[in-house]
Scaffold this motif. Structure first.
Motif, short mmCIF file in Angstrom:
data_model
loop_
_atom_site.label_atom_id
_atom_site.label_comp_id
_atom_site.label_asym_id
_atom_site.label_seq_id
_atom_site.Cartn_x
_atom_site.Cartn_y
_atom_site.Cartn_z
N LEU A 73 1.23 -0.96 0.08
CA LEU A 73 -0.08 -0.09 0.58
C LEU A 73 0.78 1.30 -0.22
CD1 LEU A 73 -2.58 0.24 0.08
CD2 LEU A 73 -3.23 0.83 2.63
N ASP A 74 0.66 2.12 -0.97
CA ASP A 74 1.47 3.98 -0.86
C ASP A 74 0.70 4.70 -0.06
OD1 ASP A 74 2.70 5.98 -1.70
OD2 ASP A 74 3.00 5.75 -3.71
N LEU A 75 0.91 4.77 1.30
CA LEU A 75 0.27 5.10 1.45
C LEU A 75 0.31 6.74 1.99
CD1 LEU A 75 1.04 3.89 5.01
CD2 LEU A 75 -0.94 3.28 3.84
N LYS A 76 1.15 6.98 0.94
CA LYS A 76 1.32 8.76 0.74
C LYS A 76 0.77 8.79 -0.87
CE LYS A 76 5.76 9.77 1.74
NZ LYS A 76 7.73 10.61 1.33
N SER A 77 -0.07 7.53 -1.38
CA SER A 77 -1.16 7.82 -2.74
C SER A 77 -2.84 8.33 -2.01
CB SER A 77 -0.54 6.87 -3.17
OG SER A 77 -2.29 7.39 -3.88
N PRO A 78 -2.90 9.57 -2.35
CA PRO A 78 -4.83 9.99 -1.31
C PRO A 78 -5.56 8.70 -1.89
CG PRO A 78 -3.46 11.31 -2.81
CD PRO A 78 -2.27 10.81 -3.26
N GLY A 101 5.26 12.03 14.64
CA GLY A 101 5.30 13.14 12.92
C GLY A 101 4.67 11.64 11.70
N VAL A 102 5.58 10.65 11.49
CA VAL A 102 5.18 10.76 9.90
C VAL A 102 4.07 9.95 10.25
CG1 VAL A 102 6.19 8.99 8.71
CG2 VAL A 102 8.11 9.75 10.58
N ALA A 103 3.30 9.00 11.18
CA ALA A 103 2.27 7.99 11.36
C ALA A 103 1.15 9.62 10.92
CB ALA A 103 1.93 7.54 12.63
N ALA A 104 1.36 10.57 12.39
CA ALA A 104 -0.35 11.62 11.34
C ALA A 104 -0.13 12.16 9.74
CB ALA A 104 0.02 12.60 12.11
N ARG A 105 1.23 12.68 9.26
CA ARG A 105 1.38 12.52 8.04
C ARG A 105 0.69 11.53 7.07
NH1 ARG A 105 6.20 14.72 9.48
NH2 ARG A 105 7.77 12.76 8.88
N HIS A 110 -3.25 6.99 16.09
CA HIS A 110 -4.39 6.88 16.93
C HIS A 110 -5.35 7.59 16.35
CE1 HIS A 110 -5.92 4.46 19.86
NE2 HIS A 110 -6.52 5.92 20.27
N GLN A 111 -5.02 8.89 16.54
CA GLN A 111 -6.26 10.00 16.50
C GLN A 111 -7.32 9.75 15.38
OE1 GLN A 111 -5.11 14.17 17.33
NE2 GLN A 111 -6.48 15.45 16.70
N THR A 112 -6.42 9.86 14.02
CA THR A 112 -6.86 9.67 12.78
C THR A 112 -8.08 8.24 13.02
OG1 THR A 112 -5.51 10.89 11.94
CG2 THR A 112 -6.22 9.85 10.29
N LEU A 113 -7.47 7.54 12.78
CA LEU A 113 -7.97 5.65 13.20
C LEU A 113 -8.25 5.48 13.40
CD1 LEU A 113 -4.78 3.89 11.88
CD2 LEU A 113 -6.46 5.08 10.71
N SER A 114 -9.16 6.15 15.15
CA SER A 114 -10.22 6.22 16.20
C SER A 114 -11.28 6.76 15.85
CB SER A 114 -9.15 6.35 17.58
OG SER A 114 -9.53 7.69 18.06
N THR A 115 -11.30 7.21 14.89
CA THR A 115 -12.69 8.17 14.56
C THR A 115 -13.22 7.14 13.74
OG1 THR A 115 -11.17 9.07 12.84
CG2 THR A 115 -11.19 10.60 14.77
N ILE A 116 -12.60 6.40 13.20
CA ILE A 116 -13.06 4.74 12.24
C ILE A 116 -13.49 4.13 13.08
CG2 ILE A 116 -12.62 3.61 10.00
CD1 ILE A 116 -10.54 5.96 9.31
N ASN A 117 -13.00 3.77 13.79
CA ASN A 117 -12.92 2.58 14.70
C ASN A 117 -12.21 2.85 16.68
OD1 ASN A 117 -13.24 0.27 15.44
ND2 ASN A 117 -11.21 -0.81 14.85
N ARG A 394 10.76 1.93 -1.51
CA ARG A 394 10.28 2.14 -0.43
C ARG A 394 10.24 3.52 -0.35
NH1 ARG A 394 14.23 -0.13 0.60
NH2 ARG A 394 15.03 1.33 1.80
N GLU A 395 9.17 5.06 0.42
CA GLU A 395 9.13 5.99 -0.03
C GLU A 395 8.91 6.74 1.57
OE1 GLU A 395 7.40 8.33 -3.01
OE2 GLU A 395 9.09 7.17 -4.45
N PHE A 396 8.25 5.52 2.70
CA PHE A 396 8.19 5.59 3.61
C PHE A 396 9.05 5.11 4.87
CE2 PHE A 396 4.76 3.17 2.98
CZ PHE A 396 4.74 2.39 4.19
#
Length: 397
Positions: A73-78, A101-105, A110-117, A394-396
């Protein structure tokens, strides 16, 4: 192509637990390996080009990533966002090992994914933790051991401090992370909510250091060493580890060596404090004595006199030892030997080798199909770059 082991299913108490593993190299993968060995469904999310550990020329990647399913999965790709969101909804646990900071970018914090789950348990493993003045410093195991105070301590009586051949900080962090995740699962049974876990590798190593030495030590010391508790070379070039600390074991060693070293049966070495006080003379004397017989002879004598002795083995020898074979520690699949989570449960070998490490992205289509993406959608993800072009590295990290 990874193949399931022909062995039994083993003890799988985490069957049904779903883990999303964004980590690379060793600390995070070692954590999720324990969960996978015990039955969890671990989906390893790799960037285009794969986990950097795949390029390291020894067995670490394959040992740390058995029993997991690999997707790219390319996490940098929208265009990867719908997949991330569906994975977050699917998972019980998420593990990442980026610098703060990288996971948030990347949108996998957690803050982002916990809004989903809201039930998602997120574990972040970083060098120095998510806060503090050193949080963004780069590092590897050696750096974290240095920060923990561990490298100021010698491992042998007659040598200066040096590193271990094992990545202690990485493995300590992975172990603590797995324990914390299991504790968070238990808490979720009561609260119904997930939690964000923040673990620093230097802090895990510091915890190990403190257990032995506390925090008052401000110098190098040999207080944790014994001149009689060390590695000793024998006449055939092998080494034997002697674990002589208690008085009864010293008396056994003296008896085993009586015919060639009667001088060791001397009042000067009559108790542990005196042996330590005279350690700079005793250690080389013991080395001289040990070199006078081969390892087989010494091991026979030590068995007769109940001396804690173990011939130093290579990993290959250890895996083939009678003890390891009897305990069914080593399992084999695809011509590879592994030691899944080393525990017995109810008198039987626990854990299982279900399959060896997969190729990069081997399970991508399988996992996306299980997330209810249709073949046409999967093809669209591939053409949009969400799954990364095959040639991209790899890019991250």
């Amino acid at each position: 192509m990874a193949k399931p082991s022909d062995g039994t299913g083993g003890w799988q108490p985490l069957a049904g637990v779903k883990v999303l593993d964004f980590s690379a190299l060793l600390p995070g993968p070692f954590c999720t390996l324990a969960l996978a060995d015990l039955g969890a469904d671990v989906v390893k999310v790799e960037p285009p080009g794969g986990d950097f550990a795949r390029e390291i020329p020894f067995a670490m990647f394959r040992m740390a990533n058995r029993n997991k399913r690999s997707i790219v999965l390319d996490l940098k790709s929208p265009s990867s966002r719908p997949i991330v969101e569906r994975l977050a909804a699917w998972a019980d646990i998420s593990v990442e090992g980026f610098r703060p900071g990288v996971a948030a970018r990347l949108g996998i914090d957690h803050q982002t994914l916990s809004t989903i789950n809201p039930r998602l348990i997120s574990c972040s493993i970083s060098g120095y933790g998510q806060s503090g003045p050193e949080r963004l410093n780069p590092g590897h195991d050696l750096n974290y051991l240095a920060a923990a105070g561990a490298l100021s301590l010698a491992g042998h009586w007659s040598e200066p401090p040096r590193r271990s051949g094992l990545p202690i900080a990485d493995l300590a962090a992975g172990s603590y992370a797995a324990i914390a995740i299991l504790a968070a699962l238990e808490e979720r049974h009561r609260t119904g909510r997930g939690v964000a876990l923040d673990l620093g590798m230097s802090e895990a190593a510091m915890s190990f250091t403190a257990i032995r030495h506390g925090f008052d030590l401000d110098r190098s010391t040999r207080d944790h060493l014994w001149p009689t508790n060390d590695l000793f070379e024998t006449a055939d070039g092998r080494q034997i580890a002697l674990g002589i600390v208690e008085e009864k074991f010293w008396r056994g060693f003296v008896a085993a060596a009586q015919d060639i070293a009667p001088d060791l049966d001397d009042a000067a070495y009559g108790n542990e404090p005196s042996r330590r006080e005279r350690g700079d003379a005793l250690a080389p004397r013991m080395r001289d004595v040990m070199r006078q017989r081969d390892s087989e002879t010494w091991m026979r004598l030590f068995a007769e006199h109940d001396v804690p002795a173990q011939r130093v083995m290579t990993p290959d020898e250890a895996a083939r030892s009678e003890q390891a074979v009897h305990r069914q520690m080593v399992m084999e699949a695809d011509g590879e030997r592994h030691i899944p989570f080393p525990v017995f449960a109810n008198g039987r070998r626990g854990a299982a080798l279900r399959w060896t490490a997969q190729e990069v992205g081997e399970a991508t289509d399988e996992v996306l199909s299980e997330l209810s993406f249709r073949p046409g959608e999967i093809a669209s993800f591939r053409s949009s770059g969400a799954l990364g072009p095959a040639s991209r590295k790899r890019e991250f990290a």
